[in-house]
Structure formats: structure tokens, C-alpha cells
Design a protein around this motif. Structure first.
Motif, mmCIF file in Angstrom:
data_model
loop_
_atom_site.group_PDB
_atom_site.id
_atom_site.type_symbol
_atom_site.label_atom_id
_atom_site.label_comp_id
_atom_site.label_asym_id
_atom_site.label_seq_id
_atom_site.Cartn_x
_atom_site.Cartn_y
_atom_site.Cartn_z
ATOM 1 N N THR A 274 0.836 -1.195 0.000
ATOM 2 C CA THR A 274 0.000 0.000 0.000
ATOM 3 C C THR A 274 0.874 1.249 0.000
ATOM 4 O OG1 THR A 274 -1.895 1.108 1.033
ATOM 5 C CG2 THR A 274 -0.213 0.259 2.521
ATOM 6 N N ASP A 275 0.312 2.330 -0.502
ATOM 7 C CA ASP A 275 0.961 3.637 -0.390
ATOM 8 C C ASP A 275 0.014 4.621 0.295
ATOM 9 O OD1 ASP A 275 -0.921 4.052 -2.377
ATOM 10 O OD2 ASP A 275 0.505 4.796 -3.860
ATOM 11 N N LYS A 276 -1.023 4.068 0.918
ATOM 12 C CA LYS A 276 -2.006 4.894 1.623
ATOM 13 C C LYS A 276 -1.979 4.540 3.114
ATOM 14 C CE LYS A 276 -5.117 5.169 -2.365
ATOM 15 N NZ LYS A 276 -4.106 4.813 -3.318
ATOM 16 N N PHE A 277 -1.679 5.544 3.931
ATOM 17 C CA PHE A 277 -1.631 5.317 5.369
ATOM 18 C C PHE A 277 -1.816 6.642 6.095
ATOM 19 C CE2 PHE A 277 2.665 5.943 3.803
ATOM 20 C CZ PHE A 277 3.180 6.878 4.679
ATOM 21 N N SER A 278 -2.137 6.542 7.368
ATOM 22 C CA SER A 278 -2.270 7.724 8.217
ATOM 23 C C SER A 278 -1.683 7.381 9.581
ATOM 24 C CB SER A 278 -3.737 8.143 8.337
ATOM 25 O OG SER A 278 -4.501 7.095 8.914
ATOM 26 N N GLY A 279 -1.629 8.386 10.435
ATOM 27 C CA GLY A 279 -1.081 8.178 11.764
ATOM 28 C C GLY A 279 0.356 8.641 11.841
#
Length: 152
Positions: free
Chosen positions: A85-90
Motif C-alpha cells: 500500500t501507499d495509503k496510510f495515516s497516523g
């Protein structure tokens, strides 16, 4: 059989890896699945526990078996599900008991110490962007004895 999930987390041509104390190898964040857990639930939980990041829409890219004749059951056979993935938060944690987190440039992924089967999986997924299915036979010290790779 041990079942594990892990994830290649990509950000600006870098991959987040965990330098584990054993052998000094870099590994993808992840770990053992819990009883009754789906592979998707497992990768979300494991990545958050090890990194503090919440990954979004991880896609399954590889399913691989690792056998180690010298180990006792259940550690003699592993089933590994690798996501990307290249989508993350935090926010990335400063410390984790699993090792040291590091953003590694994709261009250097072939030069860092990793488990031999992980190296083949990293290379394949990052260079080909295709699904990979593999089988790896490991020796006493986790060295690669033989392997088979199939893609689609």
C-alpha cells in the motif's frame, strides 16, 4: 503451520522496513495471525501494532510457503501473505520492541540485509507490480535452499 501477514508500505520512493535484531535483517512490518482473524484484519492490526500507522486499502500481492525441515511443528512450515500500500495515516512510533523502523529508498532495497525469501518477494513486487506465489525451502539458519516462483 504458522500464518503471517506483512506489508510493503511505500512513500515517496521509500519502503518502511523493520530492522530485526535476529541476523540484523530488515523485514516488512507484520506478524503472526491470531485465531479466527482474516488476513486483512491481521495485516491492519500487525502494521498498526508495530509502526503506529493505519494502512488504508492494502492489496494482497504475494502468498508464499516457507518450509524448514530442521524446525519443530508448527515452525516447520509458514504461510506468508504479503500486502502492498501507499495509503496510510497516523504517526510512526519512535520505538518498537520488534526492532528499528526505517524508511529505505527503493533503489537500495537490493543492498540491505534481508531474509533471502523476503529479498525475492521485495524485488518481484516492487519491480513487476504483479502478484507472486512462491514456495521456499529454508535451512537451519534460515538460508535459502531452494525456491519456486509463479506469477499471474
Amino acid at each position: 503451520m504458522q500464518r503471517v501477514t506483512n506489508c510493503l508500505i511505500i512513500n515517496n520512493q521509500e519502503v518502511l522496513l523493520l530492522k530485526k535484531p535476529r541476523y540484523g535483517w530488515y523485514a516488512m512490518p507484520g506478524g503472526k495471525m491470531e485465531a479466527g482473524e482474516s488476513i486483512h484484519e491481521s495485516v491492519l492490526r500487525e502494521v498498526e501494532e508495530e509502526t503506529g500507522l493505519i494502512i488504508d486499502t492494502p492489496q494482497l500481492y504475494s502468498v508464499a510457503t516457507m518450509t524448514k525441515a530442521s524446525a519443530q511443528s508448527p515452525k516447520d512450515e509458514w504461510l506468508m501473505f504479503t500486502f502492498k500500500t501507499d495509503k496510510f495515516s497516523g504517526e510512526l512510533v519512535n520505538e518498537t520492541p520488534e526492532g528499528e523502523l526505517e524508511w529505505v529508498p527503493i533503489s537500495q532495497i537490493d543492498q540491505i540485509p534481508t531474509a533471502p525469501c523476503d529479498r525475492l518477494i521485495h524485488q518481484y513486487i516492487l519491480k513487476n507490480d504483479k502478484h507472486l506465489y512462491g514456495s521456499f525451502a529454508l535451512g537451519e539458519n534460515d538460508q535459502l535452499i531452494s525456491y519456486r516462483l509463479n506469477d499471474n
